[in-house]
Design a protein around this motif. Structure first.
Motif, PDB file in Angstrom:
ATOM      1  N   ASN A  52      37.987  38.618  36.601  1.00  0.00           N
ATOM      2  CA  ASN A  52      38.141  37.882  37.868  1.00  0.00           C
ATOM      3  C   ASN A  52      39.118  38.558  38.829  1.00  0.00           C
ATOM      4  O   ASN A  52      39.786  37.894  39.608  1.00  0.00           O
ATOM      5  CB  ASN A  52      38.576  36.442  37.575  1.00  0.00           C
ATOM      6  CG  ASN A  52      37.434  35.589  37.050  1.00  0.00           C
ATOM      7  OD1 ASN A  52      36.648  35.041  37.808  1.00  0.00           O
ATOM      8  ND2 ASN A  52      37.338  35.497  35.726  1.00  0.00           N
TER       9      ASN A  52
ATOM     10  N   ALA B 105      44.190  39.703  42.427  1.00  0.00           N
ATOM     11  CA  ALA B 105      43.352  38.595  42.887  1.00  0.00           C
ATOM     12  C   ALA B 105      43.956  37.257  42.480  1.00  0.00           C
ATOM     13  O   ALA B 105      43.932  36.291  43.257  1.00  0.00           O
ATOM     14  CB  ALA B 105      41.936  38.736  42.311  1.00  0.00           C
ATOM     15  N   MET B 106      44.525  37.185  41.267  1.00  0.00           N
ATOM     16  CA  MET B 106      45.125  35.936  40.820  1.00  0.00           C
ATOM     17  C   MET B 106      46.315  35.574  41.701  1.00  0.00           C
ATOM     18  O   MET B 106      46.529  34.401  42.045  1.00  0.00           O
ATOM     19  CB  MET B 106      45.557  36.051  39.355  1.00  0.00           C
ATOM     20  CG  MET B 106      45.982  34.742  38.735  1.00  0.00           C
ATOM     21  SD  MET B 106      44.706  33.448  38.810  1.00  0.00           S
ATOM     22  CE  MET B 106      43.404  34.206  37.837  1.00  0.00           C
TER      23      MET B 106
ATOM     24  N   GLU C 110      46.733  36.265  44.868  1.00  0.00           N
ATOM     25  CA  GLU C 110      46.248  35.747  46.150  1.00  0.00           C
ATOM     26  C   GLU C 110      45.773  34.304  46.010  1.00  0.00           C
ATOM     27  O   GLU C 110      46.018  33.465  46.886  1.00  0.00           O
ATOM     28  CB  GLU C 110      45.119  36.638  46.669  1.00  0.00           C
ATOM     29  CG  GLU C 110      45.586  37.997  47.144  1.00  0.00           C
ATOM     30  CD  GLU C 110      46.670  37.908  48.207  1.00  0.00           C
ATOM     31  OE1 GLU C 110      46.495  37.134  49.169  1.00  0.00           O
ATOM     32  OE2 GLU C 110      47.704  38.593  48.059  1.00  0.00           O
ATOM     33  N   ARG C 111      45.091  34.008  44.917  1.00  0.00           N
ATOM     34  CA  ARG C 111      44.630  32.630  44.703  1.00  0.00           C
ATOM     35  C   ARG C 111      45.810  31.679  44.525  1.00  0.00           C
ATOM     36  O   ARG C 111      45.813  30.553  45.062  1.00  0.00           O
ATOM     37  CB  ARG C 111      43.692  32.568  43.487  1.00  0.00           C
ATOM     38  CG  ARG C 111      42.325  33.191  43.751  1.00  0.00           C
ATOM     39  CD  ARG C 111      41.324  32.813  42.682  1.00  0.00           C
ATOM     40  NE  ARG C 111      41.518  33.556  41.453  1.00  0.00           N
ATOM     41  CZ  ARG C 111      40.924  34.734  41.192  1.00  0.00           C
ATOM     42  NH1 ARG C 111      40.145  35.300  42.094  1.00  0.00           N
ATOM     43  NH2 ARG C 111      41.114  35.349  40.047  1.00  0.00           N
ATOM     44  N   ASN C 112      46.802  32.121  43.771  1.00  0.00           N
ATOM     45  CA  ASN C 112      47.962  31.257  43.548  1.00  0.00           C
ATOM     46  C   ASN C 112      48.773  31.051  44.829  1.00  0.00           C
ATOM     47  O   ASN C 112      49.299  29.957  45.074  1.00  0.00           O
ATOM     48  CB  ASN C 112      48.840  31.831  42.436  1.00  0.00           C
ATOM     49  CG  ASN C 112      48.223  31.637  41.060  1.00  0.00           C
ATOM     50  OD1 ASN C 112      47.540  30.646  40.817  1.00  0.00           O
ATOM     51  ND2 ASN C 112      48.449  32.576  40.157  1.00  0.00           N
TER      52      ASN C 112
ATOM     53  N   LYS D  41      46.922  28.425  46.890  1.00  0.00           N
ATOM     54  CA  LYS D  41      47.087  27.066  46.357  1.00  0.00           C
ATOM     55  C   LYS D  41      48.456  26.502  46.728  1.00  0.00           C
ATOM     56  O   LYS D  41      48.572  25.343  47.154  1.00  0.00           O
ATOM     57  CB  LYS D  41      46.911  27.082  44.835  1.00  0.00           C
ATOM     58  CG  LYS D  41      45.489  27.340  44.363  1.00  0.00           C
ATOM     59  CD  LYS D  41      45.354  27.198  42.859  1.00  0.00           C
ATOM     60  CE  LYS D  41      46.143  28.208  42.095  1.00  0.00           C
ATOM     61  NZ  LYS D  41      45.952  28.127  40.629  1.00  0.00           N
TER      62      LYS D  41
ATOM     63  N   ASN E  76      47.388  29.328  36.759  1.00  0.00           N
ATOM     64  CA  ASN E  76      46.172  30.109  37.011  1.00  0.00           C
ATOM     65  C   ASN E  76      44.886  29.319  36.885  1.00  0.00           C
ATOM     66  O   ASN E  76      43.950  29.501  37.667  1.00  0.00           O
ATOM     67  CB  ASN E  76      46.102  31.290  36.040  1.00  0.00           C
ATOM     68  CG  ASN E  76      47.096  32.392  36.376  1.00  0.00           C
ATOM     69  OD1 ASN E  76      47.749  32.361  37.416  1.00  0.00           O
ATOM     70  ND2 ASN E  76      47.200  33.370  35.507  1.00  0.00           N
TER      71      ASN E  76
ATOM     72  N   PRO F  93      41.999  25.350  39.784  1.00  0.00           N
ATOM     73  CA  PRO F  93      41.267  25.884  40.931  1.00  0.00           C
ATOM     74  C   PRO F  93      41.791  25.295  42.226  1.00  0.00           C
ATOM     75  O   PRO F  93      42.417  24.230  42.237  1.00  0.00           O
ATOM     76  CB  PRO F  93      39.823  25.434  40.658  1.00  0.00           C
ATOM     77  CG  PRO F  93      39.978  24.161  39.885  1.00  0.00           C
ATOM     78  CD  PRO F  93      41.216  24.355  39.031  1.00  0.00           C
ATOM     79  N   ILE F  94      41.525  25.968  43.326  1.00  0.00           N
ATOM     80  CA  ILE F  94      41.986  25.453  44.616  1.00  0.00           C
ATOM     81  C   ILE F  94      41.315  24.123  44.929  1.00  0.00           C
ATOM     82  O   ILE F  94      41.875  23.294  45.648  1.00  0.00           O
ATOM     83  CB  ILE F  94      41.751  26.490  45.738  1.00  0.00           C
ATOM     84  CG1 ILE F  94      42.600  26.109  46.965  1.00  0.00           C
ATOM     85  CG2 ILE F  94      40.260  26.624  46.051  1.00  0.00           C
ATOM     86  CD1 ILE F  94      42.760  27.215  47.983  1.00  0.00           C
TER      87      ILE F  94
END
Length: 360
Positions: free
Chosen positions: A257, A262-263, A265-267, A270, A338, A341-342
């Motif tokens: 993923n 990438a993790m 940026e997702r965190n 959120k 992690n 999910p958003i």
């Protein structure tokens, strides 16, 4: 029905990993047995542990001159393991105290006949701040500088890596490990309980630079002796096999993923979504200094604490669980590791907006 689990740990795990583990639970790798049933010294599990380590190394970019150990006791056991392995009686050690977990580490170190120097102490702010970068100095003769990058209880986080000079930097990374890129080479030792971003409780990962090995006190228990535990294929501690197996699956999930870039940026997204909702409201408040806010653990209080019980009851009905704040802080705490999910954070924000509209 799956809920959005905002627990500080043990925390929500990635659904694809849980589904993979469920599919293999009674027949792992064609063995006709569960991974829970195979010998920890058998060639199949030794290969499983080696794969978990190799994948974790790739994901984190762990240099070759570091050992990766799979130990037990959670991070708390390493409050003792670190002084036992890195010091002799009478040595100086340095600590940054930014919350209840770092305070516990300080307390444990004082049991080992050491000169424990707390070079920065944020207790006066009720642990809602972190020290300014460059505002503290580390004794040159210290064996290490210990800090906790993220405090789960208070929801504070360092926005920088402390400069320890020539002193080994030690980090309790339990709440932030694997949440974003990390330059392992800046540390002498990193340790982390698995139950946030790496798997279930019962496993602690220690990443230690090789030049720090071989110093353990003679009284150090074998299962805490980093040198003994770093021997090739060491299984002296009868490792928590299922937790190691799940760590391997999670490390592969991260690779599949986009890795830690990438993790991260997702965190970040959120955290920005949730803090944005709190800051835009007069009904909710986050007590933490803005530059010290955690990406992983977001505490917030309601304007009227008498509404806390109703807020939690409604959240539970909406499939938003484990939002009650730590008893020492009160209010609410949303842990968004992690696997959250958003969509889960958006569901919480929507609920907070609806609750405020009906109760403000």
């Amino acid at each position: 029905m799956r809920v959005y689990n905002f627990s500080a740990g043990p925390a929500q795990l990635p659904l694809p990993v849980l589904e993979r583990a469920a599919s293999e639970l009674t027949d792992w790798s064609g063995s006709g047995m569960s991974v829970l049933e195979v010998s920890h010294r058998g060639k199949d599990f030794v290969a499983c542990a080696a794969d978990a380590e190799a994948t974790l190394r790739r994901v984190m970019g762990v240099p070759e001159d570091y050992r990766v150990l799979f130990l037990q006791g959670g991070a708390t056991a390493q409050f003792a393991g670190i002084p036992l392995n890195l010091t002799a009686p009478g040595d100086t050690v340095a600590y940054l105290n930014t919350g209840q977990w770092s305070a516990k580490a300080v307390e444990q170190a004082r049991a080992y006949d050491l000169d424990v120097v707390v070079v920065a102490d944020e207790a006066a702010s009720s642990y809602t701040t972190t020290p300014e970068e460059g505002s503290f100095s580390v004794p040159q003769d210290a064996r290490y500088l210990h800090y906790t990058p993220n405090e789960t209880i208070g929801g504070v986080e360092f926005g920088y890596v402390p400069d320890a000079g020539d002193v080994a930097l030690v980090a309790d990374a339990s709440s932030t490990i694997l949440s974003r890129p990390l330059d392992v080479s800046r540390y002498g030792l990193i340790y982390a309980g698995a139950q946030k971003n790496m798997g279930p409780s019962g496993l602690c990962v220690v990443i230690v630079r090789e030049d720090l090995l071989g110093r353990a006190r003679t009284t150090t228990p074998v299962v805490l002796d980093y040198t003994r535990m770093s021997a090739a294929d060491s299984m002296l501690n009868t490792p928590p096999t299922f937790a190691v197996y799940l760590l391997g699956l999670i490390a592969h999930w991260l690779e599949d993923n986009g890795g830690l870039e990438a993790m991260g940026e997702r965190n970040r997204a959120k955290a920005e979504l949730l803090y944005g909702a709190v800051d835009a409201s007069d009904f909710y408040t986050n007590p933490v200094q803005e530059r010290s806010r955690s990406w992983m653990n977001v505490p917030f209080t309601l304007a009227d604490p008498a509404l806390d019980a109703d807020f939690l009851l409604g959240a539970q009905a909406a499939g938003l669980t484990n939002l009650k704040g730590h008893r020492s802080v009160g209010g609410m705490r949303a842990s968004i590791y992690n696997a959250m999910p958003i969509e889960g954070v958006q569901a919480l924000v929507d609920y907070m907006t609806d609750f405020e509209a009906t109760r403000a």
